[in-house]
Structure formats: C-alpha cells, structure tokens
Write an enzyme that holds these catalytic residues in place. Structure first.
Site, PDB file in Angstrom:
ATOM      1  N   LYS A   8       0.891  -1.050  -0.005  1.00  0.00           N
ATOM      2  CA  LYS A   8      -0.063  -0.036   0.014  1.00  0.00           C
ATOM      3  C   LYS A   8       0.953   1.359   0.117  1.00  0.00           C
ATOM      4  O   LYS A   8       0.680   2.118  -0.685  1.00  0.00           O
ATOM      5  CB  LYS A   8      -0.948  -0.089   1.302  1.00  0.00           C
ATOM      6  CG  LYS A   8      -2.105  -1.038   1.086  1.00  0.00           C
ATOM      7  CD  LYS A   8      -2.832  -0.912   2.454  1.00  0.00           C
ATOM      8  CE  LYS A   8      -2.157  -1.134   3.530  1.00  0.00           C
ATOM      9  NZ  LYS A   8      -1.433  -2.204   4.029  1.00  0.00           N
ATOM     10  N   GLN A  18      -5.968  -3.324  10.348  1.00  0.00           N
ATOM     11  CA  GLN A  18      -4.901  -2.849  10.992  1.00  0.00           C
ATOM     12  C   GLN A  18      -5.200  -1.371  11.785  1.00  0.00           C
ATOM     13  O   GLN A  18      -4.595  -0.628  12.316  1.00  0.00           O
ATOM     14  CB  GLN A  18      -3.693  -2.189  10.344  1.00  0.00           C
ATOM     15  CG  GLN A  18      -2.994  -3.694   9.728  1.00  0.00           C
ATOM     16  CD  GLN A  18      -1.592  -3.180   8.889  1.00  0.00           C
ATOM     17  OE1 GLN A  18      -0.781  -2.877   9.434  1.00  0.00           O
ATOM     18  NE2 GLN A  18      -1.806  -3.521   7.869  1.00  0.00           N
ATOM     19  N   ARG A  48       4.724  -7.303  11.003  1.00  0.00           N
ATOM     20  CA  ARG A  48       5.961  -6.519  11.024  1.00  0.00           C
ATOM     21  C   ARG A  48       7.406  -7.476  10.401  1.00  0.00           C
ATOM     22  O   ARG A  48       8.134  -6.695  10.080  1.00  0.00           O
ATOM     23  CB  ARG A  48       6.381  -5.570  12.081  1.00  0.00           C
ATOM     24  CG  ARG A  48       5.368  -4.805  12.694  1.00  0.00           C
ATOM     25  CD  ARG A  48       4.920  -3.925  11.816  1.00  0.00           C
ATOM     26  NE  ARG A  48       3.837  -4.125  11.093  1.00  0.00           N
ATOM     27  CZ  ARG A  48       3.234  -3.760   9.902  1.00  0.00           C
ATOM     28  NH1 ARG A  48       3.990  -3.012   9.348  1.00  0.00           N
ATOM     29  NH2 ARG A  48       2.043  -4.209   9.643  1.00  0.00           N
TER      30      ARG A  48
HETATM   31  P1  ATP Z   1       1.479  -2.073   6.101  1.00  0.00           P
HETATM   32  O1  ATP Z   1       0.096  -2.605   6.093  1.00  0.00           O
HETATM   33  O2  ATP Z   1       2.337  -2.715   6.858  1.00  0.00           O
HETATM   34  O3  ATP Z   1       1.736  -0.642   5.996  1.00  0.00           O
HETATM   35  P2  ATP Z   1       1.819  -2.036   3.135  1.00  0.00           P
HETATM   36  O4  ATP Z   1       0.899  -2.598   2.533  1.00  0.00           O
HETATM   37  O5  ATP Z   1       1.957  -0.433   3.064  1.00  0.00           O
HETATM   38  O6  ATP Z   1       1.958  -2.760   4.630  1.00  0.00           O
HETATM   39  P3  ATP Z   1       4.521  -1.761   1.975  1.00  0.00           P
HETATM   40  O7  ATP Z   1       5.345  -1.672   3.383  1.00  0.00           O
HETATM   41  O8  ATP Z   1       4.207  -0.713   0.819  1.00  0.00           O
HETATM   42  O9  ATP Z   1       3.444  -2.414   2.330  1.00  0.00           O
HETATM   43  O10 ATP Z   1       5.324  -3.173   1.182  1.00  0.00           O
HETATM   44  C1  ATP Z   1       5.657  -4.440   2.098  1.00  0.00           C
HETATM   45  C2  ATP Z   1       7.107  -4.747   1.614  1.00  0.00           C
HETATM   46  O11 ATP Z   1       6.792  -5.287   0.181  1.00  0.00           O
HETATM   47  C3  ATP Z   1       7.810  -3.753   1.158  1.00  0.00           C
HETATM   48  O12 ATP Z   1       9.311  -4.260   1.477  1.00  0.00           O
HETATM   49  C4  ATP Z   1       7.974  -3.491  -0.331  1.00  0.00           C
HETATM   50  O13 ATP Z   1       9.112  -2.715  -0.780  1.00  0.00           O
HETATM   51  C5  ATP Z   1       7.801  -4.788  -0.746  1.00  0.00           C
HETATM   52  N1  ATP Z   1       6.843  -4.610  -2.185  1.00  0.00           N
HETATM   53  C6  ATP Z   1       5.505  -4.257  -2.439  1.00  0.00           C
HETATM   54  N2  ATP Z   1       5.200  -4.404  -3.621  1.00  0.00           N
HETATM   55  C7  ATP Z   1       6.157  -5.293  -4.113  1.00  0.00           C
HETATM   56  C8  ATP Z   1       6.180  -5.757  -5.281  1.00  0.00           C
HETATM   57  N3  ATP Z   1       5.143  -5.608  -6.257  1.00  0.00           N
HETATM   58  N4  ATP Z   1       7.349  -6.547  -5.652  1.00  0.00           N
HETATM   59  C9  ATP Z   1       8.320  -6.834  -4.706  1.00  0.00           C
HETATM   60  N5  ATP Z   1       8.337  -6.179  -3.435  1.00  0.00           N
HETATM   61  C10 ATP Z   1       7.211  -5.311  -3.359  1.00  0.00           C
HETATM   62 MG    MG Z   2       2.128   0.894   4.920  1.00  0.00          MG
END
Ligand code: ATP
Ligand code: MG
Length: 726
Positions: A35, A259, A614
């Site tokens: 996200k 969350q 995490r």
């Molecule tokens: P949270 O809900 O904990 O905030 P999030 O949904 O914001 O998580 P991110 O922090 O943006 O998730 O991404 C989680 C991890 O996955 C990061 O290390 C990110 O770089 C990696 N990631 C996200 N999308 C991809 C992708 N398409 N290919 C490879 N790695 C990815």
């Molecule tokens: Mg996030």
C-alpha cells in the site's frame, strides 16, 4: 517517456492504482501488500507522467518516521530532491498551516505547542483556578474528555449538557481551559487539528487558496483517521456537486481495516465506509499479495485475524518461502525474557546481520526498561521509539520551558515550571499569589509578576527572588537574541542554573540528565529547518514546535546502527527481518481492560496482527510466567492470542511449566495439567507451606522450585513431592 522505473516492480493491481486517471481512489489491502509503495509510486507517477507540480501534492501519513521515508522514496524515484510538496502527519501539516496563518487563526505569532504532559499540567492549573478537587475531577480524565470533544470537532459552546450537572461542570472546565490556553498562546495536539479545520472551514479565502493549490491529497493508514482528520481531508477534496467550482483535490486513500488500532483514541475505521459513500464514484483497488513475510508468518497472522468479525475481509497470500516456524519462548520471569531476547539477538548479529534489522516490540512502554538494561550491559546500541522520549524528559522539559518563556512570556505553564527550578527561593506562596493576581488582572503570570515586584505586598526576600528571576529571563533573552539556535540553547542551559543544578545531583541518573542537556545542544545544532515554502517562523519557534511534535526523533540522524525498541502501536507501517513480540500474556496483551470489553479485544487482536506482520523472516514470541509490573507481581496466563495461532506454525523453544498455551479455543482457561502453576500456594509434609516460584521439565520429569516459608527455597521432583494445593 520511459516510466519503467515507476512501473517495474509493481504487480498488475498495484499498477492499476498507480496509473489510474485522476479521481477518488480507495486502496484497501492487507499488511505488507504494498500500500505504502503504491502511494509513493503514485506520487512519482503524478509528477512525471501527469505533469502535476509537486507543489500541488499533499501526502499524509501516521508518523514522522513514515513521512520522512515517504519523501525520500519519492525523491529516489524522481532521482532528485523534490521541493514544494507537503508530506507529513496530520498534526505536522496542521501546525504548518497555523504557523503560516497564525493571524487568521487568531493565535499569537509565537504560539507554542503543548504536548500531552504540558496539557495535563495546564488542566491542573485550571482546576486550581476553578477551585475544583483533583481527586474528584481527575486531570487525566479531563484531558481525555477535552481531546475527545475536539477530535469530534466540538467546542464547549457546541455541547449541550442536557442539564446533567457533571456534564455542566466538565463543560465549565473545558471553557476555562480554552480561555487559559488562548491567553497563554498555547495549543494542544487536538487543537492543532480543530483550529486548522475551523480556519479552512470559516475562512473562505484561505479555503479557496488551498483547494486550488492541492490537486491531489494522498492519505496512508486511513483506517486510523479520526472524525476531524477526515473532515479536514474532505474540505480539501473535489466534490461532485461542483458547488466549489472546479477546485479541490483528488483523494487517494490507502488503508487496512484489520490494522485499525487507535479506536481508543477516537480513530474511526468507519471512515472507510464513509469514504465510499461520500465519493460513490471512487475506484477501489484491492491488493492481495503480501511481499513482506514468509508464508508461515503470514498464515499465522491470517489465522489470528480471522477471529474478528465485522471485517471487510481479504485474502492475503504470498509467493514467499515457508520460512522457519515462529518461535515461542516461555520465560520464567521478565528478566529471563529479556536475557533470552538479547542472547538471541547476539547470536543473530554474529551471523553478520545488522542491528537495525531487529525490532523488540511490546504492548506497554513500561516493558522497555529491562531490555534496555540488558542491551546496555551487553554493549549493544539501541534506540527506543516512543516511551519517555527524549523531549519528554524532565531536564529537557525544564530547558525547553526556559526557551519557551523567552519566545513567549505569556506561557504560564513554562513560567510555573521554571520559576523555582533550580530553587531560587521563590516559594509556593508567591506562586499562588501570582496565580491569583494573574486571574484577577486577567493577564499572564509574567505580567502579574512584573506588577507584583513593584508593590509593597511581598517580603523583601520573596521580592528580591522574584525580581532576580524576571531579570534573569530578560537578560538571557537580550544575550541570545542574535545567536544561532544551539548557542541560544547552550546559554540558557548554563545561565538558567539548570546545568549546575543537575551536575550537583548524585548518581547515574543525574549524570544521564547532564548528558541529556548536552544532547539538547547537539539536537539544536543538528536541527535542520529546511522548508521549501516560506513560513514565518524563526529557528527557536521551529525547534520548540519540533520538540513537541516530533518527540523522540531528535537523535535519529546521529545514532549508529542500533536495535529498535518500540511499542506495537508505533511499529505500524514498519518492517524488520527479525521481530520479537514480548510479554504476550493475558492482562498485558490483551490488556486487562481489553479483556473485559468485546470491541477492545478485537482491537487488541488487530494490534497483534500488526505486530506479527512486521516480521519478514523471523518472528519470536515470548511471555513470562511471572512478571513484575508497575511495582506488583503477576502470574499471568499466556495470551489467548497464542492459542489462536495454529500450532503447526509455532515451535515451542521452552515449554511453559504448569501453564500451557490454550490452543484454538479462543478463550482463557486455567490449564489444570498437574494443577501446579507458578504462584500456586502449596503444602509439603516436611517443609510446610510455600509458594511455587519456578517449574521445569514435563511429565514425570517435572520439577518445581518452591519457596517455603520456614525452610527457604527448594527444588522438588513433582512426582515424588506429594504437594498439596492450597
Ligand atoms: P503495511 O500494511 O504494513 O503498512 P503496506 O501494505 O504499506 O504494509 P509496503 O510497506 O508498501 O506494504 O510493502 C511491504 C514490502 O513489500 C516492502 O518491503 C515493499 O518494498 C515490498 N513490495 C511491495 N510491493 C512489491 C512488489 N510488487 N514487488 C516486490 N516487492 C514489493
Ligand atoms: Mg504501509
């Protein structure tokens, strides 16, 4: 134009969100599904492909750490510094608006921000003025009441007491508090948001200005916005009715209902539903692939959260490897827990891993101390986020209070804090007198003091002491006026007498205090107030606001690679290869309060979900069978959340003693087993009465340590001891 650097490394759903045509967008997805990554790439896309000026972008996130990371990531995609965009927390952005438009917001230019501790003091002073009893009108509850009302956008005059005398009194306090803050030129955290909302709502010209400036507003962690934050976002948004012409921003909202962990502080996960209603033409994108964790960790998290109801529901999966099982360690007590955690970290570091890749997470700030001690003993650098943060320490607050008083004499809170700190012979009686006088004259305590020293009413001694204090502040102000910030700070620490005062105290604590004061000078030296937009704010004011708003982050840059300690709440949005979640016990996590309230229990479960997700590769859960907390001994049961994680994902590193994790039932049961638990009182034929303090081994090998009242501590083999339970 080559946009592969923006689009490579995104899956189709992520690409859809990043490249969507302008318009309201809701990205709803589970933990670690990208996200935040999508939000950052969207910003780069808007700038590079849609030709949107960074000046027209506003991005909001939850912590300062997340905000600065977001800025860096956009700049990395842009391959150069990006100036003009607003990236920050709601509070940080609101503060920025109020600084720029202090006049329109009816604030003095040098207004100061109250942190929660300052706010509590302010409420206490108001209660004294109103002659109300603190044991009946509990200050913490009053601040809770005031903040909750402000978070709903309500001022005292908007609230109908319905004739209820308690409510009437609360409103009277609220009103008096507002008057006192206004007079002192201070605003609390909730006020930052409310004032900004009122400013945008009531000032047609400003609203028009910001609505035409910001073309895109992006919000991360939307599930934890409160009423007023959402109202704020809506004021800036383009509405369909066209009532406001063609101005207003497109909203890009990112969140995860699983969350939502700030309900207790007024956050409203319902805002997600409201958003869909308020912007019916919004595009919705769901992301279902998790890129963060091993499948073991992800499956454990999914199983846990599936026990909540009222979920929007999602199916998170990963292509990642299975990884190792989650380790569960049942510690004898909290010391053993800390020792185990730090030993594991040491082993991990020996394999060449980085300290900053480890996080120790806990439910309550009070838990950090033991880990800190153990880390210190082992010479491992660490950093605590949250907790008693740097800027919240007493000596730092003293120094800041002097600085604040220099910036704003009307700040009664700061005045009272330092008038006799260090002691200079100004007694409570004089302070009381000043308080009364200020109230009667309807002015600040500073003004009252200036008046009082001209009057005969004081004893010579008190009069001289007070005069001395006023002169001290005036002369410090004259000296520092033209100095750079860190020299101002240094001068104030020295000449206020604080440094001498704390150096004369004995013990390690005093030493640490002196070091902290010196660290404050460093923080001031390193304070980099870079802002592309011109704001009327001098360095001192900016630094003081930073101290209130960004508490804890001051030393970030200077610190080396270190182990990260933080509460589960502050871990939101972050990720680490190795994560420890400690104190996974009934009464602590879930907290005692949550256990008795259904809604809260679900929120605690979400917090546990946040914690588990995490972890990237390794997750360790620990609980103690005996714990001393807030000065009392507890013999807690393992957390029910442990039982909600299917056992196939867990490896017990050390079995508990009499207490076992209750699996899969989701409810707490006193595990009988052999009936023996730590804390159990027992009777032995020969040794008499005692209490079980330790257990080891299983089945016929089970041993217990019993502390007998008359015979001291003994280890016994349970099968032969023939203990009688009392
Ligand atoms: P949270 O809900 O904990 O905030 P999030 O949904 O914001 O998580 P991110 O922090 O943006 O998730 O991404 C989680 C991890 O996955 C990061 O290390 C990110 O770089 C990696 N990631 C996200 N999308 C991809 C992708 N398409 N290919 C490879 N790695 C990815
Ligand atoms: Mg996030």
């Amino acid at each position: 134009m080559d946009v592969s650097h923006i689009l490579d490394g995104l899956n189709p759903a992520q690409r859809e969100a990043v490249t969507a045509p302008p318009g309201p967008m809701l990205v709803l997805a589970g933990a670690g599904s990208g996200k935040t990554r999508v939000l950052v790439h969207r910003m780069a896309w808007l700038i590079q492909v849609e030709g949107v000026s960074p000046f027209s972008l506003l991005a909001v996130t939850f912590t300062n750490k997340a905000a600065s990371e977001m800025r860096h990531r956009v700049e990395a995609l842009q391959q150069m510094p990006v100036s003009g965009m607003w990236v920050g927390t709601f509070h940080g952005l609101a503060h920025r608006m109020l600084r720029t438009h202090w006049k329109e917001a009816n604030l003095p230019q040098a207004f100061q921000v109250l942190d929660s501790d300052d706010q509590l003091r302010m409420v206490k002073r108001v209660l004294r003025t109103l002659e109300l009893d603190e044991t009946r009108w509990i200050p913490k509850m009053i601040t809770g009441f005031i903040n909750a009302r402000k978070d709903e956008g309500l001022r005292a005059q908007h609230i109908d007491s319905g004739g209820d005398p308690v409510q009437q009194q609360l409103l009277r306090i609220y009103t008096a508090y507002e008057v006192a803050c206004q007079r002192a030129g201070v605003v609390d955290f909730a006020e930052l948001l409310l004032r900004t909302l009122e400013l945008l709502r009531d000032n047609q010209e400003l609203r028009a200005h910001y609505r035409s400036r910001f073309r895109h507003v992006l919000v991360d962690e939307f599930q934890d916005t409160n009423t007023i934050q959402y109202a704020w976002v809506r004021l800036l948004a383009k509405d369909k009715s066209g009532q406001n012409g063609n101005t207003g921003a497109h909203l890009f909202i990112v969140g995860d209902d699983d969350q939502a962990i700030y309900g207790w502080r007024g956050a409203r996960v319902e805002n997600i539903h409201s958003f869909k209603k308020d912007f019916p033409d919004c595009l919705m994108v769901r992301l279902e692939q998790n890129y963060r964790s091993t499948s073991t960790i992800l499956n454990a998290a999914n199983a846990l959260i599936s026990r909540n109801d009222d979920r929007l529901g999602k199916n998170l999966w990963t292509q990642g490897e299975q990884g190792e099982p989650i380790q569960l360690y049942a510690a004898f007590n909290e010391q053993d827990e800390a020792r185990y955690v730090i030993d594991s970290i040491k082993r991990w570091l020996e394999q060449g891993n980085a300290r900053s890749d480890v996080a120790i997470l806990y439910r309550s700030n009070a838990q950090s101390r033991l880990f800190e001690e153990q880390l210190m003993m082992d010479g491992l650098p660490y950093r605590v986020y949250g907790g008693l943060r740097f800027f919240e320490r007493a000596e730092i607050k003293d120094a800041l209070a002097y600085l604040r008083l220099l910036a704003n004499r009307a700040d009664d809170g700061s005045f009272e804090r330092v008038i006799n700190q260090p002691t200079r012979g100004i007694g409570n009686k004089t302070v009381e007198q000043l308080r009364e006088l200020a109230k009667d004259m309807n002015t600040s305590m500073w003004k009252a003091a200036e008046y009082l020293v001209q009057q005969p009413g004081l004893t010579a001694r008190a009069g001289n002491a007070l005069k001395g204090f006023l002169q001290l502040v005036e002369s410090m102000q004259q000296t520092v006026e033209k100095l750079p910030l860190h020299e101002q700070t240094e001068h104030v620490i020295q000449h206020s007498g604080l440094l001498t005062h704390y150096s004369q105290e004995k013990g390690e604590k005093a030493e640490a205090r002196v070091e902290n004061l010196q660290e404050l000078v460093n923080a001031a030296r390193g304070f980099d107030f870079h802002n592309s937009d011109v704001i009327e704010m001098d360095m001192l004011t900016a630094f003081l606001a930073h101290a209130a708003l960004e508490a804890g982050d001051a030393q970030a840059e200077a610190w080396e690679d270190c182990v990260q300690l933080m509460t589960l709440h502050s871990a939101k949005g972050l990720e680490f290869p190795l994560v420890f979640i400690c104190g996974v016990e009934e009464g602590l996590f879930p907290s005692e309060r949550a256990r008795s309230e259904g809604g809260r229990l679900q929120e605690e479960r979400r917090l546990c979900y946040v914690g588990i997700t995490r972890a990237r590769q390794h997750l360790v859960l620990t609980y103690a069978e005996r714990r001393r907390l807030y000065g009392k001994d507890y013999y807690p049961m393992p957390s029910q959340f442990l039982g909600e994680i299917p056992s196939e994902y867990i490896q017990d590193v050390r079995f508990g003693s009499g207490k076992q994790v209750v699996r899969n039932t989701g409810s707490v049961q006193q595990s009988a087993g052999n009936g023996i638990m730590i804390g159990q009182r027992v009777m032995h034929q020969k040794f008499g009465e005692g209490m079980v303090t330790n257990c080891e081994g299983q089945g016929s090998h089970a041993r217990v340590e019993v502390n007998f009242r008359n015979s001291g501590s003994k280890w016994l083999v349970l099968a032969y001891a023939n203990l009688q339970l009392l």
